[in-house]
Structure formats: structure tokens, C-alpha cells
Design a protein around this motif. Structure first.
Motif, PDB file in Angstrom:
ATOM      1  N   SER A   1       0.834  -1.210   0.000  1.00 36.18           N
ATOM      2  CA  SER A   1       0.000   0.000   0.000  1.00 36.18           C
ATOM      3  C   SER A   1       0.867   1.257   0.000  1.00 36.18           C
ATOM      4  CB  SER A   1      -0.926   0.000   1.220  1.00 36.18           C
ATOM      5  OG  SER A   1      -1.840  -1.059   1.156  1.00 36.18           O
ATOM      6  N   ILE A   2       1.908   1.238   0.829  1.00 31.59           N
ATOM      7  CA  ILE A   2       2.806   2.391   0.886  1.00 31.59           C
ATOM      8  C   ILE A   2       3.521   2.562  -0.441  1.00 31.59           C
ATOM      9  CG2 ILE A   2       4.801   3.414   2.049  1.00 31.59           C
ATOM     10  CD1 ILE A   2       4.022   1.796   4.543  1.00 31.59           C
ATOM     11  N   GLN A   3       4.002   1.449  -1.013  1.00 31.75           N
ATOM     12  CA  GLN A   3       4.721   1.521  -2.284  1.00 31.75           C
ATOM     13  C   GLN A   3       3.837   2.058  -3.398  1.00 31.75           C
ATOM     14  OE1 GLN A   3       7.887   1.100  -2.897  1.00 31.75           O
ATOM     15  NE2 GLN A   3       7.751   1.333  -5.113  1.00 31.75           N
ATOM     16  N   LYS A   4       2.584   1.588  -3.453  1.00 35.59           N
ATOM     17  CA  LYS A   4       1.667   2.059  -4.493  1.00 35.59           C
ATOM     18  C   LYS A   4       1.357   3.551  -4.323  1.00 35.59           C
ATOM     19  CE  LYS A   4      -0.587  -2.369  -5.443  1.00 35.59           C
ATOM     20  NZ  LYS A   4      -1.836  -3.163  -5.351  1.00 35.59           N
ATOM     21  N   THR A   5       1.208   3.976  -3.071  1.00 33.23           N
ATOM     22  CA  THR A   5       0.947   5.396  -2.818  1.00 33.23           C
ATOM     23  C   THR A   5       2.150   6.235  -3.225  1.00 33.23           C
ATOM     24  OG1 THR A   5      -0.415   4.731  -0.928  1.00 33.23           O
ATOM     25  CG2 THR A   5       0.160   7.048  -1.080  1.00 33.23           C
ATOM     26  N   TYR A   6       3.348   5.757  -2.906  1.00 33.42           N
ATOM     27  CA  TYR A   6       4.578   6.442  -3.310  1.00 33.42           C
ATOM     28  C   TYR A   6       4.667   6.532  -4.833  1.00 33.42           C
ATOM     29  CZ  TYR A   6       9.542   6.948  -4.415  1.00 33.42           C
ATOM     30  OH  TYR A   6      10.738   7.356  -4.960  1.00 33.42           O
ATOM     31  N   GLU A   7       4.404   5.425  -5.515  1.00 34.82           N
ATOM     32  CA  GLU A   7       4.492   5.422  -6.978  1.00 34.82           C
ATOM     33  C   GLU A   7       3.471   6.365  -7.597  1.00 34.82           C
ATOM     34  OE1 GLU A   7       4.069   1.342  -8.031  1.00 34.82           O
ATOM     35  OE2 GLU A   7       6.121   0.808  -7.447  1.00 34.82           O
ATOM     36  N   LEU A   8       2.308   6.473  -6.967  1.00 37.38           N
ATOM     37  CA  LEU A   8       1.284   7.389  -7.483  1.00 37.38           C
ATOM     38  C   LEU A   8       1.740   8.842  -7.359  1.00 37.38           C
ATOM     39  CD1 LEU A   8      -1.443   7.853  -8.717  1.00 37.38           C
ATOM     40  CD2 LEU A   8      -2.499   7.579  -6.462  1.00 37.38           C
ATOM     41  N   THR A   9       2.418   9.183  -6.257  1.00 41.49           N
ATOM     42  CA  THR A   9       2.924  10.558  -6.121  1.00 41.49           C
ATOM     43  C   THR A   9       3.974  10.848  -7.198  1.00 41.49           C
ATOM     44  OG1 THR A   9       4.628   9.914  -4.505  1.00 41.49           O
ATOM     45  CG2 THR A   9       2.518  10.618  -3.630  1.00 41.49           C
TER      46      THR A   9
ATOM     47  N   LEU B   1      -3.590  14.198   3.499  1.00 46.22           N
ATOM     48  CA  LEU B   1      -4.962  13.978   3.039  1.00 46.22           C
ATOM     49  C   LEU B   1      -5.736  15.289   2.976  1.00 46.22           C
ATOM     50  CD1 LEU B   1      -7.098  11.956   2.197  1.00 46.22           C
ATOM     51  CD2 LEU B   1      -7.627  11.584   4.611  1.00 46.22           C
ATOM     52  N   ARG B   2      -5.580  16.127   3.994  1.00 40.99           N
ATOM     53  CA  ARG B   2      -6.279  17.418   3.998  1.00 40.99           C
ATOM     54  C   ARG B   2      -5.818  18.287   2.836  1.00 40.99           C
ATOM     55  NH1 ARG B   2      -5.441  21.850   8.684  1.00 40.99           N
ATOM     56  NH2 ARG B   2      -3.471  22.006   7.604  1.00 40.99           N
ATOM     57  N   ALA B   3      -4.491  18.314   2.595  1.00 39.53           N
ATOM     58  CA  ALA B   3      -3.945  19.150   1.531  1.00 39.53           C
ATOM     59  C   ALA B   3      -4.482  18.722   0.168  1.00 39.53           C
ATOM     60  CB  ALA B   3      -2.419  19.084   1.551  1.00 39.53           C
TER      61      ALA B   3
ATOM     62  N   LEU C   1      -6.648  20.775  -2.449  1.00 40.15           N
ATOM     63  CA  LEU C   1      -6.054  21.028  -3.761  1.00 40.15           C
ATOM     64  C   LEU C   1      -6.944  20.484  -4.875  1.00 40.15           C
ATOM     65  CD1 LEU C   1      -2.342  20.158  -2.886  1.00 40.15           C
ATOM     66  CD2 LEU C   1      -3.163  22.403  -3.622  1.00 40.15           C
ATOM     67  N   LEU C   2      -7.588  19.366  -4.629  1.00 40.61           N
ATOM     68  CA  LEU C   2      -8.483  18.798  -5.638  1.00 40.61           C
ATOM     69  C   LEU C   2      -9.665  19.714  -5.901  1.00 40.61           C
ATOM     70  CD1 LEU C   2      -9.207  16.435  -7.475  1.00 40.61           C
ATOM     71  CD2 LEU C   2     -10.276  15.309  -5.514  1.00 40.61           C
ATOM     72  N   ARG C   3     -10.200  20.325  -4.847  1.00 42.34           N
ATOM     73  CA  ARG C   3     -11.288  21.294  -5.031  1.00 42.34           C
ATOM     74  C   ARG C   3     -10.825  22.478  -5.885  1.00 42.34           C
ATOM     75  NH1 ARG C   3     -13.334  22.105   1.156  1.00 42.34           N
ATOM     76  NH2 ARG C   3     -12.851  19.989   1.859  1.00 42.34           N
ATOM     77  N   CYS C   4      -9.609  22.955  -5.589  1.00 39.53           N
ATOM     78  CA  CYS C   4      -9.065  24.078  -6.353  1.00 39.53           C
ATOM     79  C   CYS C   4      -8.875  23.709  -7.822  1.00 39.53           C
ATOM     80  CB  CYS C   4      -7.726  24.520  -5.763  1.00 39.53           C
ATOM     81  SG  CYS C   4      -7.787  25.104  -4.052  1.00 39.53           S
TER      82      CYS C   4
ATOM     83  N   PHE D   1      -5.809  14.563 -14.627  1.00 39.85           N
ATOM     84  CA  PHE D   1      -4.976  14.844 -13.461  1.00 39.85           C
ATOM     85  C   PHE D   1      -5.815  14.858 -12.185  1.00 39.85           C
ATOM     86  CE2 PHE D   1      -2.593  17.629 -10.554  1.00 39.85           C
ATOM     87  CZ  PHE D   1      -1.351  17.022 -10.602  1.00 39.85           C
ATOM     88  N   CYS D   2      -6.992  15.458 -12.261  1.00 43.19           N
ATOM     89  CA  CYS D   2      -7.896  15.491 -11.100  1.00 43.19           C
ATOM     90  C   CYS D   2      -8.264  14.072 -10.666  1.00 43.19           C
ATOM     91  CB  CYS D   2      -9.159  16.275 -11.428  1.00 43.19           C
ATOM     92  SG  CYS D   2      -8.934  18.065 -11.509  1.00 43.19           S
ATOM     93  N   THR D   3      -8.501  13.198 -11.635  1.00 39.63           N
ATOM     94  CA  THR D   3      -8.831  11.815 -11.324  1.00 39.63           C
ATOM     95  C   THR D   3      -7.672  11.136 -10.593  1.00 39.63           C
ATOM     96  OG1 THR D   3     -10.290  11.658 -13.259  1.00 39.63           O
ATOM     97  CG2 THR D   3      -9.514   9.592 -12.302  1.00 39.63           C
ATOM     98  N   SER D   4      -6.439  11.445 -11.025  1.00 42.58           N
ATOM     99  CA  SER D   4      -5.258  10.872 -10.381  1.00 42.58           C
ATOM    100  C   SER D   4      -5.098  11.397  -8.956  1.00 42.58           C
ATOM    101  CB  SER D   4      -4.002  11.182 -11.203  1.00 42.58           C
ATOM    102  OG  SER D   4      -4.074  10.599 -12.488  1.00 42.58           O
ATOM    103  N   VAL D   5      -5.360  12.688  -8.755  1.00 44.98           N
ATOM    104  CA  VAL D   5      -5.268  13.259  -7.401  1.00 44.98           C
ATOM    105  C   VAL D   5      -6.334  12.643  -6.501  1.00 44.98           C
ATOM    106  CG1 VAL D   5      -5.453  15.370  -6.022  1.00 44.98           C
ATOM    107  CG2 VAL D   5      -4.253  15.430  -8.208  1.00 44.98           C
ATOM    108  N   GLN D   6      -7.523  12.441  -7.049  1.00 44.47           N
ATOM    109  CA  GLN D   6      -8.571  11.787  -6.272  1.00 44.47           C
ATOM    110  C   GLN D   6      -8.144  10.372  -5.883  1.00 44.47           C
ATOM    111  OE1 GLN D   6     -12.329  11.309  -8.308  1.00 44.47           O
ATOM    112  NE2 GLN D   6     -13.465  11.318  -6.383  1.00 44.47           N
ATOM    113  N   GLY D   7      -7.474   9.679  -6.820  1.00 43.83           N
ATOM    114  CA  GLY D   7      -6.957   8.351  -6.517  1.00 43.83           C
ATOM    115  C   GLY D   7      -5.934   8.387  -5.398  1.00 43.83           C
ATOM    116  N   LEU D   8      -5.132   9.464  -5.357  1.00 49.53           N
ATOM    117  CA  LEU D   8      -4.140   9.600  -4.289  1.00 49.53           C
ATOM    118  C   LEU D   8      -4.822   9.776  -2.933  1.00 49.53           C
ATOM    119  CD1 LEU D   8      -1.208   9.824  -3.401  1.00 49.53           C
ATOM    120  CD2 LEU D   8      -1.279  12.268  -3.956  1.00 49.53           C
TER     121      LEU D   8
END
Length: 218
Positions: A35-43, A104-106, A110-113, A133-140
Motif C-alpha cells: 500500500s505504501i509503495q503504491k501510494t509512493y508510486e502514485l505521487t 490527506l487534507r492538503a 487542492l483537488l477542489r481548487c 490529473f484530477c482523477t489521479s489526485v482523487q486516486g491519491l
């Protein structure tokens, strides 16, 4: 050996065997590490996406925003965009749970913006890029939420904007509106860099803990 000592030894061995089984399970399935690795790769994926998106969007905004050397001061109008400029020493002194919550808060804000910017775009091609890009941020944000629960932290609530953030009703002039969006891209870059380091450290720290426990034979 005294009876009390023998009983204590049995209980201790039983407890340590249970810890070993739990650690071995995490080591075998690697669910948290994955889970951590996938989150890192997504960033890292978002970082690459943002490089292209920012160049295209600055060209869309025109002068002086398309100038690579343009470096304006941040005005009060941009305070609705969460800043990633917290001192490194302060950030590192936060525990893992707080850092995850701040990430998570950031990204939620940022996604709203980003969604606000996307609605204003006149270019269909750029709008599609923004939407992806918004879809990817939502995935993050989903990935970070899953990571929080996987680590046993309380399920994160719906996080409000930080105190003092202005409602995004649009700056009073066209230039300030564009400046707002310029800082959105700048802060996104800062957060992605910070997040990648956070997730990389978290993976190394938790992976090292499991390895040390297994090595000791617990």
C-alpha cells in the motif's frame, strides 16, 4: 526454576510467538508495504504528470506566467491554496498519523481548487488533461485514506479547509485569478515532493521494523 518464573516464561513465550505470527503475516502478504509503495508510486506519477500540465497551463495563461523565470510574491488572495512550506524540522517531528492526515487534507483541498480551474478552461484539450490529473489526485486521496486504515489509525473524517482559507469565489482581477492558479501549480509541486519523501521514509521505517522483529526471532 520457581513456579512463578516458569508461568511467566510460558506467558512471555506465548506472547512473543503471537507477535512473530502477526509480523510474519505482514511480511508474507506485504499488504502494508504494498500500500505504501503504491501510494509512493502514485505521487511520482503525479509529479511527472504535473510537469507537463504546468508547462501547458502556463502557456495557456500567457505572459508573464509562461516565462520560466517568473517568480512573483505570494499574495493574500492565494491563501486558500494549502502551503507545503512548513519547516522540515517541524514536519519531521509530526508522527506518521499526523503527517498522513495533513497530506490527506492538503490533497482534498487542492483537488477542489483544481476542479474550480478545470471548470473555467476554454480549451477542450487542456480540460481533458486537467480532468485526468484530477482523477489521479482523487486516486491519491483514496490511497492515503486506505493507508491510514491499514496502519490501524482511526478512519479519517471529512476534513475541512484549514483555518483562514478563503472561499474560492475568484480573485477581483484577471491577473490575480491567474496568479492564484500559478500558485496552485507551485504548491502542488511542493506537496508531491514532500509526500514522496514521506511515503518513502514510512516504507523504510516499517519494513525495517518487521525485519528486525523477524531477525530477533520474536
Amino acid at each position: 526454576m520457581e513456579p512463578s518464573t516458569g508461568i511467566f516464561s510460558v506467558v512471555l513465550v506465548s506472547l512473543l510467538l503471537n507477535v512473530r505470527e502477526v509480523c510474519a503475516l505482514h511480511l508474507r502478504d506485504g499488504s502494508i508495504g504494498m500500500s505504501i509503495q503504491k501510494t509512493y508510486e502514485l505521487t511520482k506519477y503525479l509529479e511527472r504528470q504535473l510537469q507537463v500540465l504546468s508547462l501547458n497551463y502556463m502557456d495557456y495563461l500567457g505572459p508573464p506566467f509562461d516565462n520560466p523565470d517568473f517568480d512573483p510574491p505570494r499574495l493574500n488572495q492565494t491563501e486558500g491554496v494549502p502551503s507545503a512550506t512548513l519547516e522540515v524540522s517541524v514536519w519531521r517531528n509530526l508522527d506518521d498519523q499526523l503527517r498522513l492526515m495533513e497530506n490527506l487534507r492538503a490533497y482534498s483541498l487542492l483537488l477542489r481548487c483544481l476542479s474550480d480551474v478545470n471548470r473555467e478552461l476554454a480549451s477542450p484539450t487542456l480540460r481533458r488533461t486537467f480532468q485526468h490529473f484530477c482523477t489521479s489526485v482523487q486516486g491519491l486521496t483514496i490511497s492515503i485514506t486506505g493507508l491510514v486504515t491499514s496502519l490501524g489509525y482511526p478512519e479519517p473524517p471529512t476534513l475541512p479547509p484549514p483555518p483562514g482559507a478563503r472561499a474560492r469565489g475568484g480573485p477581483p482581477t484577471e491577473f490575480l485569478r491567474k496568479l492564484d492558479h500559478f500558485w496552485l501549480m507551485r504548491e502542488l509541486e511542493g506537496w508531491l515532493l514532500r509526500s514522496a519523501k514521506d511515503f518513502n521514509r514510512l516504507k523504510k521505517r516499517l519494513g525495517g521494523l518487521v525485519s528486525r522483529l523477524d531477525y530477533r526471532g520474536l
